[in-house]
Each structure stands twice: as structure tokens, then as C-alpha cells.
Design a protein around this motif. Structure first.
Motif, PDB file in Angstrom:
ATOM      1  N   UNK A  88       0.815  -1.216   0.000  1.00 14.98           N
ATOM      2  CA  UNK A  88       0.000   0.000   0.000  1.00 14.98           C
ATOM      3  C   UNK A  88       0.849   1.267   0.000  1.00 14.98           C
ATOM      4  N   UNK A  89       2.168   1.153   0.228  1.00 18.08           N
ATOM      5  CA  UNK A  89       3.026   2.331   0.238  1.00 18.08           C
ATOM      6  C   UNK A  89       3.728   2.553  -1.097  1.00 18.08           C
ATOM      7  N   UNK A  90       3.474   1.690  -2.089  1.00 17.49           N
ATOM      8  CA  UNK A  90       4.076   1.878  -3.413  1.00 17.49           C
ATOM      9  C   UNK A  90       3.449   3.109  -4.077  1.00 17.49           C
ATOM     10  N   UNK A  91       4.277   4.057  -4.472  1.00 17.82           N
ATOM     11  CA  UNK A  91       3.764   5.316  -5.006  1.00 17.82           C
ATOM     12  C   UNK A  91       3.399   5.236  -6.479  1.00 17.82           C
ATOM     13  N   UNK A  92       4.146   4.476  -7.267  1.00 13.85           N
ATOM     14  CA  UNK A  92       3.863   4.406  -8.699  1.00 13.85           C
ATOM     15  C   UNK A  92       4.243   3.029  -9.221  1.00 13.85           C
ATOM     16  N   UNK A 102       9.735  -3.038  -5.738  1.00 15.22           N
ATOM     17  CA  UNK A 102       9.377  -3.611  -4.440  1.00 15.22           C
ATOM     18  C   UNK A 102       8.843  -5.032  -4.552  1.00 15.22           C
ATOM     19  N   UNK A 103       8.231  -5.361  -5.688  1.00 20.19           N
ATOM     20  CA  UNK A 103       7.774  -6.743  -5.881  1.00 20.19           C
ATOM     21  C   UNK A 103       8.952  -7.712  -5.909  1.00 20.19           C
ATOM     22  N   UNK A 104      10.057  -7.288  -6.528  1.00 23.81           N
ATOM     23  CA  UNK A 104      11.251  -8.139  -6.533  1.00 23.81           C
ATOM     24  C   UNK A 104      11.804  -8.317  -5.124  1.00 23.81           C
ATOM     25  N   UNK A 105      11.743  -7.255  -4.325  1.00 21.14           N
ATOM     26  CA  UNK A 105      12.221  -7.351  -2.942  1.00 21.14           C
ATOM     27  C   UNK A 105      11.317  -8.262  -2.134  1.00 21.14           C
ATOM     28  N   UNK A 106      10.017  -8.132  -2.312  1.00 20.24           N
ATOM     29  CA  UNK A 106       9.070  -8.957  -1.551  1.00 20.24           C
ATOM     30  C   UNK A 106       9.204 -10.433  -1.892  1.00 20.24           C
ATOM     31  N   UNK A 111      21.275   1.496   0.110  1.00 21.43           N
ATOM     32  CA  UNK A 111      21.505   2.055  -1.219  1.00 21.43           C
ATOM     33  C   UNK A 111      20.245   2.456  -1.970  1.00 21.43           C
ATOM     34  N   UNK A 112      19.120   1.802  -1.717  1.00 26.02           N
ATOM     35  CA  UNK A 112      17.923   2.107  -2.500  1.00 26.02           C
ATOM     36  C   UNK A 112      16.750   2.616  -1.663  1.00 26.02           C
ATOM     37  N   UNK A 113      16.617   2.170  -0.396  1.00 25.14           N
ATOM     38  CA  UNK A 113      15.412   2.482   0.373  1.00 25.14           C
ATOM     39  C   UNK A 113      15.692   3.172   1.700  1.00 25.14           C
TER      40      UNK A 113
END
Length: 389
Positions: free
Chosen positions: A272-276, A283-287, A337-339
Motif C-alpha cells: 500500500x506504500x508503493x507510489x507508482x 518492491x515486488x522483486x524485494x518482496x 543504497x535504495x530504500x
């Protein structure tokens, strides 16, 4: 006869050709012609301004002027350099909490993340490992500088968590600590004369260490992540993943993801925190990789003539930063590095904002003054140490 003669005279005058104005007729046709001429002139003026210059007006605030429409170089892009210079001068703060049982490699992993001695064990002289009877929170702060960028790093450790026979309510001191930091920030915000820059001691991320059992999540893991996931961003990791085979690691990760979904546990990054769309893809790859199977070490070894961080065994060297060996690189990229900035934004805009609204509603119900924070009983000890790396 007189009447008939009068009628004849009127008929003769009506039939005579002459000026229509003298006959008493309506003058509407000339007036209409003049109005039509004025309308035509207005229409011509409108046609002339059908294609105005590209500019922003009060009625059109959605207009976009790009490079080709500009008359020359304006210098808007220099704002990024200005922000960069200010950030480099002031520096920034990042507070990370590590939670897990003793012996899972929390201190070693933190040292590996920042490639320096930043853990409590490493920077505390004459440190002795002891199992605490209760959960004590201890924090240590460092100023890390890399290529001119300064960062105040605070590592919060939780010795004693999950080490007792009876671990009932062992998460309460951690919940208390997180809420205390929110309360400090809120009081600074509500001051009449606020500081130019409010010190930020809020926990931006919590790395939760899971033992590499190969089974399902333990009740203490489920209960902790369920409670803490509502007030802080949690990143679960499998500690000492080199003790599992590749098949065991894959099955264990699948079981943990099933447990997280079944118990409604929210771990970072939340959908729900994904902006675009771009953030959603990343984030799907991270999840897909959560929880990260990590190995930590602060020792270097020679591999093909190069120095690498790794753990030496009888059958070879486990390279920490090699994605084929473990997922430490994915965890480092996520946290630093990314988040890193996104972790701070989620803490401020989501978790802290939720706490702030709750506290202000309580204060409005009780009166104008902010009532003191009521926290559950728990032991809280902090030992702050400053160092420059």
C-alpha cells in the motif's frame, strides 16, 4: 359621405411610394444589420487569438512548459545541487534496531553492513557476553563519513530478547522504546520556540533475526512482528543461512511467507506504500526475496587474488557479498543504497503520523495540555556512545 372620403384619402397615402420612416414603419432591419456587423468583428478577433503563446494562466494551472518552449536556459536543475550541498553540510540521521536471540550474529551483521566497528560489542571496551534476565535496550551512535556525506548512525540492540524460559511480554520494552522516541519528537514539534532542526531519534527500521531452524515461525516471532509491524518498519532475515542447504533455505522461506500472510503480519516494504508503477516493480522483486537469507562476517579472505568478506570453512569460503552464496547484498541495497530515505519517509509519514494523531486526539479529549504518555512496565536502559569513523 364624409367618412367614406376620409377612408379613401388614407388608402391613397398608404399606397404612395416614399420614405418608410415617414410611413411610420419599424426600423428594426437597419439596427439588426449593425448588430450582425459587430458580432462578425468579435468573431474575427477570437479567431486571431485561437493559438496563444504557451504560458500558464490562472484558469489553466496544468500547463507544462518543457525545454523547447523555453526561450533559454533557466537553471531549474541547479536546485538538486543546492539540496545536495545543504544535505552534505548538515548530514542526516539513520536509526536502525536489531532484534533477535543471542548468538544469531546481530552485531556481526551490523558491522558487515557498514563495513566498520559500529555494533555495541565491537565498540564497548571489556565487553562480556552475558544472558540478561530481562530485555534491556542499549544504543550506540557513530558519525560515519563517506565521500563528504556525513551520517549519524544509531544502532539499537536488544540483549535478552527471547533468551529466557518464560518470554511472556518480552516485546513490551521494545514497544515502549519506539513510542518514547515518537513522544520526544512530538513534544519538540509542539514547543512554541521550535528548534531549527529537531533531533530525530525515531527508529527508522527494525531488522528481525529468525533462527535457521528450517521449520515454521515460532509463536514469539509471530507475536513480535504482529505487534511491532504496526509502529515500525520490520525487515525479517534468516540468520546464519549457511547452516541450511539450498533446498532447505527455499522451503523455509516459503513457509515463512505463508506464516506472514496467514497471521496478517506487515513487513517492509508494504504494497500500500508503493507510489507508482516503477516502485511497485522494484518492491515486488524485494518482496519475493523476503525474508533475506544472510551471512555476516567482518573478516577478509583472498579469493582469486582479491580480498573479499567471507566465512572460511573446510570446504571453501562463503563470500558474503556474492549473491550466489547468500542474500546479504539484497539486504544491504534495501537498507542503505535504495530504500534508506524511503524508510525515513515511511517512519515520518505513516508510523509517526499515526502516533501523532492518536496522542493529539487523547489530549483533546483530556484537555488542551498533552497528557503524559502511559507506557507499559518494562526495563529500559540505554548507553549512548559517540564515535567518529
Amino acid at each position: 359621405t364624409s367618412v367614406n372620403s376620409f377612408i379613401k384619402e388614407q388608402e391613397q397615402t398608404m399606397s404612395k411610394p416614399g420614405d418608410k420612416s415617414e410611413q411610420g414603419l419599424d426600423l428594426e432591419p437597419p439596427v439588426r444589420m449593425e448588430e450582425e456587423k459587430e458580432v462578425m468583428e468579435v468573431e474575427e478577433r477570437v479567431v486571431e487569438v485561437e493559438h496563444p503563446l504557451p504560458c500558464l494562466s490562472e484558469s489553466d494551472t496544468q500547463g507544462i512548459i518543457k525545454g523547447r518552449a523555453l526561450f533559454g536556459y533557466v537553471g531549474i536543475e541547479a536546485v538538486l545541487d543546492q539540496m545536495r550541498r545543504k544535505t552534505m553540510k548538515a548530514g542526516f540521521e539513520f536509526n536502525i534496531m536489531v532484534v533477535g536471540q543471542s548468538g544469531l550474529g546481530k552485531s556481526t551483521l551490523v558491522n558487515t553492513l557498514f563495513k566498520s566497528k559500529v555494533s555495541r560489542k565491537s565498540c564497548t571496551p571489556n565487553y562480556e557476553e552475558q544472558i540478561s534476565k530481562t530485555v534491556h535496550l542499549q544504543s550506540v551512535s557513530h558519525i560515519i563519513e563517506e565521500k563528504g556525506v556525513k551520517m549519524k548512525l544509531t544502532v539499537i540492540d536488544t540483549p535478552g530478547f527471547g533468551d529466557q524460559i518464560n518470554n511472556e511480554n518480552c516485546w513490551e520494552p521494545i514497544v515502549q522504546y519506539v513510542n518514547e522516541q515518537y513522544e520526544k519528537y512530538l513534544k519538540e514539534e509542539l514547543n512554541v520556540n521550535r528548534k531549527k532542526r529537531i533531533p530525530d531519534s525515531r527508529v527508522h527500521g527494525c531488522v528481525y533475526f529468525l533462527p535457521a531452524t528450517g521449520h515454521w515461525l515460532r509463536p514469539i516471532d509471530v507475536e513480535f512482528m504482529r505487534r511491532l509491524g504496526k509502529i515500525v518498519s520490520i525487515v525479517p532475515v534468516i540468520a546464519k543461512a549457511d547452516t541450511l542447504t539450498l533446498e532447505e533455505r527455499l522451503e523455509f522461506k516459503q513457509r515463512i511467507r505463508q506464516d506472514l500472510q496467514a497471521n496478517g503480519i506487515r513487513v517492509y516494504p508494504q504494497k500500500e506504500y508503493d507510489e507508482d508503477a516503477e516502485d511497485r516493480i522494484l518492491n515486488d522483486k524485494i518482496r519475493e526475496n523476503i525474508p533475506f537469507a544472510v551471512v555476516g562476517t567482518d573478516k577478509e579472505h583472498q579469493v582469486n587474488g582479491n580480498k573479499v568478506l567471507g566465512r572460511k570453512t573446510k570446504w571453501g569460503i562463503i563470500e558474503v557479498e556474492n549473491v550466489a552464496h547468500c542474500e546479504f547484498a539484497h539486504l544491504r541495497d534495501l537498507l542503505i543504497r535504495s530504500h534508506l530515505q524511503d524508510l525515513k519517509d515511511v517512519t515520518h509519514n505513516i508510523h509517526y503520523e499515526t502516533y501523532r494523531v492518536k496522542r493529539l486526539n487523547e489530549s483533546n479529549a483530556n484537555g488542551l495540555a498533552l497528557s503524559p504518555l502511559t507506557l507499559e512496565n518494562g526495563t529500559l536502559e540505554k548507553s549512548d556512545a559517540e564515535s567518529h569513523l
